[in-house]
Design a protein around this motif. Structure first.
Motif, PDB file in Angstrom:
ATOM      1  N   PRO A   1      35.475 -10.664  81.440  1.00 47.65           N
ATOM      2  CA  PRO A   1      35.362  -9.745  82.568  1.00 47.65           C
ATOM      3  C   PRO A   1      36.648  -9.653  83.379  1.00 47.65           C
ATOM      4  O   PRO A   1      37.523 -10.514  83.294  1.00 47.65           O
ATOM      5  N   SER A   2      36.730  -8.588  84.174  1.00 54.68           N
ATOM      6  CA  SER A   2      37.887  -8.395  85.039  1.00 54.68           C
ATOM      7  C   SER A   2      38.077  -9.586  85.950  1.00 54.68           C
ATOM      8  O   SER A   2      37.128 -10.151  86.478  1.00 54.68           O
ATOM      9  N   GLY A   3      39.320  -9.994  86.132  1.00 53.16           N
ATOM     10  CA  GLY A   3      39.610 -11.079  87.048  1.00 53.16           C
ATOM     11  C   GLY A   3      39.610 -12.452  86.404  1.00 53.16           C
ATOM     12  O   GLY A   3      39.931 -13.440  87.051  1.00 53.16           O
TER      13      GLY A   3
ATOM     14  N   PRO B   1      29.873  -9.058  87.484  1.00 50.41           N
ATOM     15  CA  PRO B   1      30.778 -10.015  88.129  1.00 50.41           C
ATOM     16  C   PRO B   1      30.090 -10.797  89.245  1.00 50.41           C
ATOM     17  O   PRO B   1      29.322 -10.235  90.045  1.00 50.41           O
TER      18      PRO B   1
ATOM     19  N   ALA C   1      37.316  -6.683  90.879  1.00 50.67           N
ATOM     20  CA  ALA C   1      36.421  -6.556  89.733  1.00 50.67           C
ATOM     21  C   ALA C   1      35.683  -5.229  89.900  1.00 50.67           C
ATOM     22  O   ALA C   1      35.773  -4.577  90.950  1.00 50.67           O
TER      23      ALA C   1
END
Length: 373
Positions: free
Chosen positions: A186-188, A127, A66
């Motif tokens: 979000p990332s992930g 994150p 992230a």
């Protein structure tokens, strides 16, 4: 193609760490306590990043990615097995990584973390991470500060008995009564298919043959729901394996003892997008010996995720193809690989629209890359 890694590589992950638009491979090396980074050329070729491998704390057991400090570069978070720590490595956007301030940092995981998952659990666009605390049947959530550090000691949430293996996070449903409007994913976090998606936490509960889903409310709180599965659930992966646009939960089953093959299997919980899951027809499916981890991704370009199970003791991969009419063993399964295949991931490494397989071969100290045909 085999890429040299550190000692006893455990888990690979895929991310574009140097911002060139091509997937790169990052490997957590459990024995040498570092991560190896290979930069992809987008054609299936890889070159080790300058400075790789990078120190990552003792006994790297699991890895996730992230942007933890808001610089728009991919960072890494590693669960350190055998010690009560998590390591965060900040990326420079060119393929190099350095320890975040205060990292590795102590975590109140009992006895120590096995897995790590990342998502924005409290809706602040920073994150957060979740790790297991299996001896007390809980997961520990650490909310990110947005600078590469986390609020400690964190908050614990109850799950089923002995959430021993690697937990995961994904947006499994979005009941409108619970979840408000959200901007992006979000990332992930795997998006369940809409702007209202909010990440949940998924654990496999080894001693009670169940999967726990902690359904998030987007504000850092969770509602628990358990789903029965066959005995000894171990590794898990999240993907849509039946083409209904809802995320499903893929589970590897393993007795925990290399001498006992009786529980070796794979099963699937099919999701309806509303927070309900039912066992797929055919569960449990057969595998080889010691299917400790599992990955899901689209291997054949049909838009539906397929399943890869590394069989640690056999040196093989079992492959099942997902489909709207059910899950079927691939004609080319099992695939013979090297010694003790452990962690596995699937991603399209060469931009041909088909997922490729990356598997850590623990005793061979390398990572095997299998490009789809």
């Amino acid at each position: 193609m085999r890429l040299p890694a550190g000692t006893h590589p455990t888990m690979p992950t895929i991310a574009d760490v140097n911002k060139d638009g091509n997937p790169d491979i990052v490997i957590a090396n459990g024995g040498s306590g570092n991560v190896s980074v290979y930069l992809g050329d987008g054609k299936g070729g890889f070159t080790q990043a300058k400075g790789s491998p990078f120190p990552a704390g003792q006994n790297c057991a699991d890895i996730t990615t992230a942007d933890f400090n808001g610089d728009r570069s991919i960072d890494l978070a590693i669960a350190n097995h055998g010690v009560k720590t998590v390591t965060v490595l900040l990326g420079n956007g060119q393929g190099q990584f350095a320890l975040a301030p205060g990292s590795p940092f102590a975590v109140e995981s009992n006895p120590h973390p096995h897995g790590i998952a990342v998502a924005d659990f409290n809706g602040d666009k920073k994150p957060d991470i979740a790790i297991d605390s299996w001896a007390e049947n809980k997961v520990l959530v650490l909310f990110g500060k947005g600078d590469g550090t986390f609020q400690t000691p964190g908050t614990k949430f109850e799950v089923g008995k002995m959430p021993y293996q690697r937990l995961r996070a994904a947006a499994l449903s979005e009941p409108p009564a619970v979840r408000g409007p959200r901007e992006g994913i979000p990332s992930g976090v795997q998006d369940a298919g809409g702007p209202d998606s909010v990440p949940d936490i998924i654990t496999s509960n080894f001693e009670v043959s169940s999967i726990t889903v902690l359904f998030g409310d987007g504000h850092g709180n969770f509602t628990r729901k358990d789903f029965p599965v066959p005995p000894d659930p171990f590794g898990i992966a999240i993907a849509d394996v039946n083409g209904d646009k809802h995320l499903d939960i893929v589970i590897g089953h393993y007795s925990g003892q290399g001498t006992d093959p009786s529980k070796n299997a794979m099963s699937v919980l099919l999701g309806d997008g509303k927070g309900n899951f039912t066992l797929a027809k055919g569960s449990p499916f057969s595998t080889g010996h010691y299917p400790g981890t599992v990955a899901a991704g689209d291997l054949n370009g049909d838009g539906i995720a397929d399943i890869v199970v590394p069989n640690y003791e056999d040196g093989t991969l079992t492959v099942y193809l997902g489909g709207r009419n059910g899950i079927a063993l691939a004609s080319y399964s099992p695939i013979r690989v090297g010694h003790t295949p452990h962690g596995v991931t699937i991603a399209d490494l060469n931009h041909d629209g088909k997922g490729d397989i990356v598997v850590a071969e623990e005793e061979d100290n390398d990572v095997l890359v299998l490009l789809s045909k």
